[in-house]
Design a protein around this motif. Sequence first.
Motif: not given
Length: 259
Positions: A54-60, A213-233
């Motif tokens: 995921m490019e967004s996670f790499r950048q953040s 965007r920092t990684l924690p903020i990117d993770m919060l934004g991702y969870m608002e849209i998608v609810f898959d286990p990638s954030v847990a990983a």
Amino acid sequence: MMQKILAPLTLALVMLFLIGPFAIIVAASFSAGDTLAFPPQGFSLKWIAKVFTMESFRQSFAMSLFLAIGGTIAALILGIPASYAMARYRLPGAETVRFMVSLPIIVPGIIVGLALLRYFVIPIGLSITLALFLAHTALILPYAVRVVSASLANLRSDMEEAAVLLGASRLGAFFSVVLPNIRGGILSAFILGFVTSFNQVPVSLFLSGPGVRTLPIDMLGYMEIVFDPSVAALSSLLAFLSIGIVFLAERFLGFSRYV
């Protein structure tokens, strides 16, 4: 007899309370299902692999790493001389300086972020990246000052004076005697500052913008849209990264020998 039973039971309950949430997240990160759930639906590594694609996670992640390392180094550059001055000299207003340095701990981070946005970013056009860097440095500075001050308090001042009497300059004695003897405190301050900055949410929440965007903020934004286990990983990987940093510091830098 009752105490012998209650003591291990209490310890087990405390450990379950502390480690239980982390264990659930780790287990959910290996789920084979398409949604975040516990118990996990089978076993799969696909979500851990997805994190790296995921490019967004790499950048953040790169932004968070830059802020954590850069902000911690900047805080130590400012904090070590300040701690030394307050520990070795009777300065007028030293208590006021200690109080001012501690303000970022006392004041909620969300207020710091809002103040920077309202009075620096918007009026004078300060870049988001620079504002984030300054905010993270300010938040780490109290930890650097407090930890390094504690190390200096345990260091006998006559060791430095002996080096000066033997011909070393005051600056030379600082680098050759003081710094090597407080490296455990500096390392502790670096690890504490790095973890604090990397996991910072309130300040970064106000100072995030397009492409910054920092990684924690990117993770919060991702969870608002998608609810898959990638954030847990990703959360599991970050937790193991923090554990690995502490282990490597103890193993290769001799952390336990200096503190």
